[in-house]
Structures are given as structure tokens and as C-alpha cells.
Scaffold this active site. Structure first.
Site, PDB file in Angstrom:
ATOM      1  N   GLU A  20       0.663  -1.271  -0.012  1.00 33.96           N
ATOM      2  CA  GLU A  20       0.023   0.190  -0.032  1.00 33.96           C
ATOM      3  C   GLU A  20       1.081   1.417   0.074  1.00 33.96           C
ATOM      4  O   GLU A  20       0.669   1.922   0.809  1.00 33.96           O
ATOM      5  CB  GLU A  20      -0.981   0.058   0.966  1.00 33.96           C
ATOM      6  CG  GLU A  20      -1.806  -1.118   1.111  1.00 33.96           C
ATOM      7  CD  GLU A  20      -2.768  -1.055   2.310  1.00 33.96           C
ATOM      8  OE1 GLU A  20      -4.019  -1.131   2.152  1.00 33.96           O
ATOM      9  OE2 GLU A  20      -2.506  -1.071   3.490  1.00 33.96           O
TER      10      GLU A  20
HETATM   11  C1  ACM Z   1      -2.019  -5.337   4.110  1.00 29.76           C
HETATM   12  O1  ACM Z   1      -3.310  -5.753   4.748  1.00 29.76           O
HETATM   13  N1  ACM Z   1      -1.847  -3.989   3.994  1.00 29.76           N
HETATM   14  C2  ACM Z   1      -0.981  -6.245   3.749  1.00 29.76           C
END
Ligand code: ACM
Length: 459
Positions: free
Chosen positions: A274
Site C-alpha cells: 500500500e
Molecule cells: C495489508 O493488509 N496491508 C497487507
């Protein structure tokens, strides 16, 4: 697994445990668990036969005693855990007696990676909290404890050369609680506790995104160089390390080397999930640097499935949580995949519509969803899969009771997905066996969700 049961039982009370020197630690652990002493010549024996293969074991319970043969020390340990599971659940609390059924078991794991992740960054949990879970996880033959040590809301592992990481970055948590962090000694004690149970601790330092705590401590790692406040929000911030910042490469190198020094396991997890704040090009440069540093530290890199977007040289592990195409791309490059698809393995997700807490972004994960799936479902080949991991994110999980409730019995289901061949797994059969697990968890003082999907054993 081959399991043959004969009529009759044997009472192990008063028997002694013996083992060759190389299984002395495993024998002592079993002795402590059963309240039995070790001796040179015992009726309960542990031994090794490397023809059985890694983590495999054979277990014979006869009228004369017990023989546990491991393919390696881990296998002997798993055989001992199976013996504990054959005894009355109350034995786990030291009260059930030691009468065991007569059985012959031959057993070996499908996958080498059967993991449990705990996020200690969003809410801090103590070493004792983690050890308590390791004890129960190991009873289920879980063999990896992945600790998500850093995020926007906290940095939890002491890095002596960068003291503000914990002094500043460890001082809070979601909703502004006091947070906390582990000294190098604390961490060493967790690593040793887990290793004694054949559980490898996998530290995760999440870079270059999810990096708010690092930037609160050392603003020079960011694009603006300006101080940021430590986040107390459950929501991800836009804090990322800057690829252009002069301090960044030295920081990454120091931190990963120090984490490797403190963590003897073969893997370093670098997160890499992310990251929307930096360019695709900088992201790729980052992941390649992280991989090079981890290799220089003599370890194998693990990253979340986003790393499948980057040209990478194997070996590495990609932890699949979200996008199957990224997991397949990682495998295409020679990487190995840890299967953690959120809709089956995320322990922060609600069990069902009546839940009091838990996330819903990937739907509800009841016990059947945790059990009735396979890591090959999305097109990966068996050989491309390292194993399975259940992930407990803690944005909204702020105490041990909630950790227990969200983890169990779902981690028992995932442990079996990782251990048992797909052809030998059946939901109805698991449901019957896991109902006894409730009684075991109860004896151990571990909370769990008595899901209405299952017919729980009377306590
Ligand atoms: C995640 O759940 N950001 C790996």
C-alpha cells in the site's frame, strides 16, 4: 495423515521420558507439559529418523508406553504436541490425567510455512501476550510467528543506532494509548521462547509506506523533511520514506542489519504494501534495495503481494493478501507465495453479521471460510506455495481478550489448511474435531468464538 486406533487406553502417569542429547530440549518441554520427569531409560521415548522428512513424525501409543520418532527435532516436537492433543483437554491445565488412547499415527505437513501474524504497531502487545499465543499456536503445529513491528502508529523494536524510532515512535498507539516497545533483550526472549517450540519469529519492518512512526522520529527520511506527528488514527496516513532523501539508504541498511542481528530466523519481512505516495519507479527502486539489503544480511526477503509488480531476482517470498495476479507474477519470477488471501485468512475481519467488532472490507470470515478453501484456488501450483498464514491486524483490537476471540478457532482452521493435504480435509470432519479444541482452549485459559456454525463439546 495415517491414524489407526486400537481398543484400549494406557495411563502415562509415572512414566519417564527419554531422548538422545539432540532432543533433550524437546523431551524437557514435553516433561514439563505432562508433569513427567526425564530419565536415561524411559517408557516414553523421543528419537530421530531422518528418512521421515522435515517436520514429519510417527507416534505409537501402546500399553507399554509411547514412541515418538521425528524426521527432525521439529517433527519430534509436533509428535509430542499430537500426544498432548490425544489426552483429555483438562490435562492442558494439569488436571485431566494422562490416559491416552492406543494409536499409531504417521504424519507430515503439506507446507513448511504455517504462520500467525500479529500487528503490534496499531496496538501494542507485550512479549508475554505474544508468548501466550505462541504456546497455543504451537499446539496446533503453527511454526511461524510474524510480528508486524512498525506502522504509522508505532515502531516497536529497539534499534540502538536510531534510538528515536522507539523513544518517539513507540510512545503511542491507535486512540492515543501509551503504546510501548521491545528492548533487544525482550525481543531475544521472545525469539528463544518461540524457537524452543520450533516456531520461527519473522520480524516485519514495513517500508517504504506505513512509515509514519519512522518519520515522526526522523523527519529527514521524508520528502519534505518536516516533522510529522505520530498518528493515533486507525486509518493509514500518507507517510512514506522518500527515495530521494539522503538519509534513506543508510537508514534502511542499518535497520535491516540490526533486525537481522536480533532475529536468527531465515526471513526478514519488509512490508512494501500500500505505497501510493511515491512513483512506481521509486517503488521499484525501493523494493530492489530492500531485497539487496536482506540478501546482504544473509536472509530471504518477504514482502506483501505488491512486490509482484517489481522485477525481482529469486529467491524471495510474496505474501498474497489481496491481488492474485500479483501473487502469480511473483511466482512467475521464481518467488514463493505465502497464502494469506484476506477473505479467508484475515483475523481482523468479522466472523459474521452479528459481530461486535472487526473489519468488513473483505467480507465476513466465519470458521468455514477460514477452513474450506485451498491455497491453489487462485491458480498457483503446489510448488509455488510456501504455505499459509493467518493475519491479525489490530486497528480495532486493543486487548488480549479480543486477540483471543478473533484468533481462535480460525487459526486452528488455517493451521490445518497448511498442514493437511487437500484430499484429506473436509469441513464436516474438521467441525467435529475442532469442537474439542474449544475444551482445550478453555483449559489453557484462551478465549475463542463459540461460532454457531459448530457443535461445541460440552465443557
Ligand atoms: C495489508 O493488509 N496491508 C497487507
Amino acid at each position: 495423515v495415517l491414524l489407526e486406533q486400537q481398543d484400549g487406553t494406557v495411563d502415562l502417569a509415572g512414566m519417564r521420558i527419554s531422548a538422545p542429547d539432540e532432543l533433550g530440549a524437546e523431551a524437557s518441554l514435553l516433561g514439563a507439559a505432562l508433569g513427567l520427569i526425564t530419565a536415561a531409560d524411559g517408557e516414553i521415548t523421543l528419537s530421530l529418523d531422518d528418512e521421515l522428512g522435515p517436520e514429519a513424525y510417527a507416534l505409537d501409543v501402546t500399553a507399554q508406553g509411547v514412541a515418538i520418532v521425528g524426521g527432525d527435532a521439529a517433527g519430534a516436537c509436533w509428535g509430542a504436541q499430537t500426544l498432548r492433543q490425544l489426552l483429555p483437554p483438562a490435562t492442558l491445565a494439569g488436571e485431566g490425567g494422562l490416559v491416552a488412547p492406543l494409536v499409531h499415527v504417521e504424519d507430515a505437513p503439506r507446507f513448511g510455512w504455517r504462520g500467525y501474524m500479529v500487528d503490534v504497531a496499531r496496538h501494542f502487545f507485550t512479549i508475554e501476550d505474544l508468548e501466550r499465543q505462541v504456546e497455543v499456536a504451537a499446539l496446533h503445529k503453527v511454526n511461524r510467528l510474524h510480528v508486524h513491528l512498525t506502522d504509522d502508529q508505532g515502531w516497536r523494536l529497539e534499534i540502538p543506532a536510531w534510538p528515536r524510532l522507539t523513544e518517539v515512535g513507540g510512545a503511542s498507539e491507535v486512540d492515543g494509548g501509551e503504546g510501548g516497545w521491545y528492548t533487544t533483550e525482550d525481543w531475544a526472549s521472545l525469539v528463544a521462547f518461540a524457537a524452543a517450540r520450533h516456531v520461527v519469529v519473522v520480524p516485519e519492518i514495513d517500508l517504504p509506506g506505513h512509515a509514519g512512526a519512522a518519520l515522526a522520529a526522523y523527519p529527514e527520511l521524508g520528502a519534505s523533511g518536516e516533522a510529522v506527528e505520530l498518528s493515533t488514527s486507525a486509518v493509514q496516513s500518507d507517510a512514506a520514506l522518500s527515495w530521494e532523501a539522503e538519509a534513506t539508504p543508510g537508514f534502511v541498511s542499518d535497520v535491516l542489519a540490526e533486525v537481522a542481528r536480533q532475529s536468527p530466523g531465515a526471513w526478514l519481512h519488509v512490508g512494501a504494501d500500500e505505497v501510493d505516495e511515491i512513483s512506481e519507479e521509486d517503488y521499484a527502486s525501493f523494493v530492489q534495495l530492500l531485497r539487496d539489503e536482506v540478501v546482504a544480511d544473509g536472509r530471504t526477503m518477504v514482502g506483501w503481494d505488491e512486490i509482484g509488480r517489481v522485477e525481482l531476482e529469486a529467491p524471495f517470498l510474496a505474501q498474497h493478501w489481496r491481488d492474485p495476479d500479483r501473487a502469480l507474477a511473483a511466482a512467475e519470477m521464481g518467488g514463493t507465495v505465502i497464502a494469506s488471501p484476506a477473505e479467508h485468512t484475515y483475523l481482523d475481519l468479522v466472523y459474521d453479521g452479528d459481530a461486535d467488532y472487526g473489519q468488513v472490507w473483505a467480507g465476513a470470515v466465519n470458521v468455514e471460510k477460514a477452513y474450506a478453501w485451498d491455497p491453489t484456488d487462485e491458480g498457483l501450483l503446489e510448488a509455488e506455495i510456501a504455505g499459509v498464514e493467518g493475519c491479525l491486524w489490530t486497528e480495532y483490537i486493543d486487548d488480549v481478550e479480543k486477540v483471543d476471540f478473533m484468533t481462535w478457532p480460525r487459526l486452528a482452521a488455517l493451521a490445518e489448511v497448511g498442514w493437511t493435504a487437500a484430499a484429506d480435509r473436509e469441513w464436516a470432519d474438521f467441525g467435529e474435531r475442532v469442537s474439542w479444541d474449544g475444551a482445550r482452549l478453555e483449559a489453557l485459559g484462551i478465549g475463542y468464538y463459540r461460532s454457531p456454525e459448530l457443535d461445541w463439546a460440552e465443557l
